[in-house]
Write an enzyme that holds these catalytic residues in place. Structure first.
Site, PDB file in Angstrom:
ATOM      1  CE  LYS A  13      -1.999  -1.058   3.931  1.00 25.01           C
ATOM      2  NZ  LYS A  13      -1.339  -2.355   4.185  1.00 25.01           N
ATOM      3  NE  ARG A  88      -4.941  -1.119   9.497  1.00 25.67           N
ATOM      4  CZ  ARG A  88      -3.917  -0.606   8.847  1.00 25.67           C
ATOM      5  NH1 ARG A  88      -4.041   0.462   8.144  1.00 25.67           N
ATOM      6  NH2 ARG A  88      -2.766  -1.208   8.892  1.00 25.67           N
ATOM      7  NE  ARG A 127       7.697  -2.401   6.437  1.00 29.80           N
ATOM      8  CZ  ARG A 127       6.378  -2.322   6.536  1.00 29.80           C
ATOM      9  NH1 ARG A 127       5.678  -1.832   5.534  1.00 29.80           N
ATOM     10  NH2 ARG A 127       5.769  -2.750   7.608  1.00 29.80           N
ATOM     11  NE  ARG A 159       5.787  -0.299  10.168  1.00 32.02           N
ATOM     12  CZ  ARG A 159       4.715  -0.348   9.376  1.00 32.02           C
ATOM     13  NH1 ARG A 159       4.755   0.236   8.200  1.00 32.02           N
ATOM     14  NH2 ARG A 159       3.627  -0.969   9.749  1.00 32.02           N
ATOM     15  NE  ARG A 170       1.615  -4.777  11.008  1.00 34.76           N
ATOM     16  CZ  ARG A 170       2.767  -4.689  10.337  1.00 34.76           C
ATOM     17  NH1 ARG A 170       3.877  -5.172  10.847  1.00 34.76           N
ATOM     18  NH2 ARG A 170       2.798  -4.128   9.149  1.00 34.76           N
TER      19      ARG A 170
HETATM   20  P1  AP5 Z   1       4.866  -1.645   1.912  1.00 31.04           P
HETATM   21  O1  AP5 Z   1       4.582  -0.775   0.734  1.00 31.04           O
HETATM   22  O2  AP5 Z   1       5.609  -1.035   3.051  1.00 31.04           O
HETATM   23  O3  AP5 Z   1       3.518  -2.368   2.391  1.00 31.04           O
HETATM   24  P2  AP5 Z   1       2.257  -1.817   3.163  1.00 31.04           P
HETATM   25  O4  AP5 Z   1       1.057  -2.438   2.530  1.00 31.04           O
HETATM   26  O5  AP5 Z   1       2.306  -0.328   3.245  1.00 31.04           O
HETATM   27  O6  AP5 Z   1       2.503  -2.504   4.565  1.00 31.04           O
HETATM   28  P3  AP5 Z   1       2.359  -1.922   6.035  1.00 31.04           P
HETATM   29  O7  AP5 Z   1       3.114  -2.857   6.926  1.00 31.04           O
HETATM   30  O8  AP5 Z   1       2.745  -0.470   6.092  1.00 31.04           O
HETATM   31  O9  AP5 Z   1       0.835  -2.086   6.272  1.00 31.04           O
HETATM   32  P4  AP5 Z   1       0.087  -2.077   7.587  1.00 31.04           P
HETATM   33  O10 AP5 Z   1      -1.294  -1.919   7.136  1.00 31.04           O
HETATM   34  O11 AP5 Z   1       0.360  -3.250   8.450  1.00 31.04           O
HETATM   35  O12 AP5 Z   1       0.763  -0.851   8.397  1.00 31.04           O
HETATM   36  P5  AP5 Z   1       0.330   0.667   8.611  1.00 31.04           P
HETATM   37  O13 AP5 Z   1       1.556   1.483   8.713  1.00 31.04           O
HETATM   38  O14 AP5 Z   1      -0.715   1.071   7.667  1.00 31.04           O
HETATM   39  O15 AP5 Z   1       5.666  -2.935   1.384  1.00 31.04           O
HETATM   40  C1  AP5 Z   1       6.129  -3.917   2.284  1.00 31.04           C
HETATM   41  C2  AP5 Z   1       7.561  -4.367   1.908  1.00 31.04           C
HETATM   42  O16 AP5 Z   1       7.509  -5.045   0.660  1.00 31.04           O
HETATM   43  C3  AP5 Z   1       8.549  -3.198   1.718  1.00 31.04           C
HETATM   44  O17 AP5 Z   1       9.823  -3.624   2.124  1.00 31.04           O
HETATM   45  C4  AP5 Z   1       8.513  -2.941   0.201  1.00 31.04           C
HETATM   46  O18 AP5 Z   1       9.747  -2.400  -0.211  1.00 31.04           O
HETATM   47  C5  AP5 Z   1       8.265  -4.349  -0.347  1.00 31.04           C
HETATM   48  N1  AP5 Z   1       7.430  -4.392  -1.559  1.00 31.04           N
HETATM   49  C6  AP5 Z   1       6.323  -3.653  -1.837  1.00 31.04           C
HETATM   50  N2  AP5 Z   1       5.770  -4.011  -3.005  1.00 31.04           N
HETATM   51  C7  AP5 Z   1       6.541  -5.035  -3.487  1.00 31.04           C
HETATM   52  C8  AP5 Z   1       6.488  -5.866  -4.661  1.00 31.04           C
HETATM   53  N3  AP5 Z   1       5.505  -5.737  -5.574  1.00 31.04           N
HETATM   54  N4  AP5 Z   1       7.437  -6.832  -4.822  1.00 31.04           N
HETATM   55  C9  AP5 Z   1       8.407  -7.008  -3.881  1.00 31.04           C
HETATM   56  N5  AP5 Z   1       8.523  -6.253  -2.761  1.00 31.04           N
HETATM   57  C10 AP5 Z   1       7.601  -5.296  -2.557  1.00 31.04           C
HETATM   58  O19 AP5 Z   1      -0.333   0.568  10.077  1.00 31.04           O
HETATM   59  C11 AP5 Z   1       0.474   0.251  11.200  1.00 31.04           C
HETATM   60  C12 AP5 Z   1      -0.400   0.141  12.420  1.00 31.04           C
HETATM   61  O20 AP5 Z   1      -1.030   1.394  12.707  1.00 31.04           O
HETATM   62  C13 AP5 Z   1      -1.574  -0.861  12.328  1.00 31.04           C
HETATM   63  O21 AP5 Z   1      -1.175  -2.174  12.664  1.00 31.04           O
HETATM   64  C14 AP5 Z   1      -2.562  -0.268  13.347  1.00 31.04           C
HETATM   65  O22 AP5 Z   1      -2.186  -0.610  14.660  1.00 31.04           O
HETATM   66  C15 AP5 Z   1      -2.362   1.240  13.167  1.00 31.04           C
HETATM   67  N6  AP5 Z   1      -3.294   1.804  12.179  1.00 31.04           N
HETATM   68  C16 AP5 Z   1      -2.970   2.343  10.967  1.00 31.04           C
HETATM   69  N7  AP5 Z   1      -4.065   2.757  10.324  1.00 31.04           N
HETATM   70  C17 AP5 Z   1      -5.119   2.466  11.125  1.00 31.04           C
HETATM   71  C18 AP5 Z   1      -6.530   2.614  10.996  1.00 31.04           C
HETATM   72  N8  AP5 Z   1      -7.089   3.134   9.891  1.00 31.04           N
HETATM   73  N9  AP5 Z   1      -7.305   2.194  12.033  1.00 31.04           N
HETATM   74  C19 AP5 Z   1      -6.780   1.664  13.144  1.00 31.04           C
HETATM   75  N10 AP5 Z   1      -5.452   1.471  13.326  1.00 31.04           N
HETATM   76  C20 AP5 Z   1      -4.632   1.867  12.316  1.00 31.04           C
HETATM   77 MG    MG Z   2       2.551   1.042   4.817  1.00 30.50          MG
END
Ligand code: AP5
Ligand code: MG
Length: 214
Positions: A13, A88, A127, A159, A170
């Site tokens: 994402k 979410r 990552r 992270r 998660r």
């Molecule tokens: P990356 O692009 O970083 O993936 P991502 O989908 O952004 O993964 P996240 O871990 O950030 O998602 P998340 O939803 O768990 O965390 P968030 O920060 O939103 O890619 C991942 C890796 O793969 C990277 O190393 C990248 O380089 C690599 N990659 C990408 N695409 C690739 C490809 N095609 N091929 C190969 N490699 C690739 O949320 C964190 C926490 O915050 C949550 O757990 C929750 O506690 C809280 N939170 C956030 N938003 C909310 C909400 N709306 N409501 C409640 N709690 C929330």
């Molecule tokens: Mg992310």
């Protein structure tokens, strides 16, 4: 264009929405980034959010919705936005829908970034992010031999929630609370599935194609 990026943890994402937002000249709004910024700066919001994030649980809806709606009121969102990681839960999606309707807006496209679940733990374990320029990298995909940012030279970090036990929690939260949003946006006729593609460049190209941007 008003966009949402849906997908499991590690689906890509952040990687995809950052490029799309830049190409479309719209703000990239990641609730995860907002929370992590506040955790780093030890704000009240950061302390509260960290109670949940460190365990891989979701931050409560009310708190999350108010942060996003405040952000969407800012002037730079008037021509569109790319929401990464929000909504979410169904209550968050309903609150967003209501907020947008009150402002004469709607979601134009909800991109569902699909991924093979068996690669997620490997992806998130490899990552790294740069605390200086905010870049996100993958040790293998980006061919990094040391934990140094290839863009600015700073030391890369991992992270706190990218430990295996937190990743699994998660993932469980994703299936329970977030996956139902796929049907929610499908029923609004705005869902677009983006198939799982290994390799960042190819994956980004597929998303840009779906959106009709080259
Ligand atoms: P990356 O692009 O970083 O993936 P991502 O989908 O952004 O993964 P996240 O871990 O950030 O998602 P998340 O939803 O768990 O965390 P968030 O920060 O939103 O890619 C991942 C890796 O793969 C990277 O190393 C990248 O380089 C690599 N990659 C990408 N695409 C690739 C490809 N095609 N091929 C190969 N490699 C690739 O949320 C964190 C926490 O915050 C949550 O757990 C929750 O506690 C809280 N939170 C956030 N938003 C909310 C909400 N709306 N409501 C409640 N709690 C929330
Ligand atoms: Mg992310």
């Amino acid at each position: 264009m008003n966009l949402i990026f849906l997908g499991a943890p590690g689906a890509g994402k952040g990687t995809q929405s950052t490029v799309v937002a830049e190409k479309m000249n719209i703000p990239h709004i990641s609730t995860g980034d907002i929370f992590r910024y506040n955790i780093k700066n030890q704000t009240e919001l950061g302390k509260k959010a960290n109670e949940y994030i460190s365990k891989g649980e979701l931050v409560p809806d009310e708190l999350t919705v108010s942060i996003v709606t405040d952000r969407l009121m800012q002037d730079d969102c008037k021509n569109g936005f790319a929401l990464d990681g929000f909504p979410r839960t169904i209550p968050q999606a309903e609150a967003l829908e209501k907020f947008l309707a009150e402002h004469g807006k709607k979601i134009d496209n909800a991109l569902n970034i699909q991924v093979d679940e068996n690669i997620l733990v490997e992806r998130l374990s490899n990552r790294r992010f740069c605390p200086k320029c905010n870049g996100t990298f993958h040790m293998i995909e980006n061919k990094l031999t040391e934990e140094i940012c290839p863009v600015c030279g700073a030391e890369l970090k991992q992270r706190d929630d990218d430990k295996e036990e937190v990743i699994l929690q998660r993932l469980q939260e994703y299936h329970k609370s977030t996956e139902p949003l796929i049907d929610f946006y499908r029923s609004r006729n705005v869902l677009t599935d983006v198939p799982p593609i290994i390799g960042m460049e190819k994956a980004i190209a597929a998303t840009l194609k779906v959106l009709g941007i080259e």
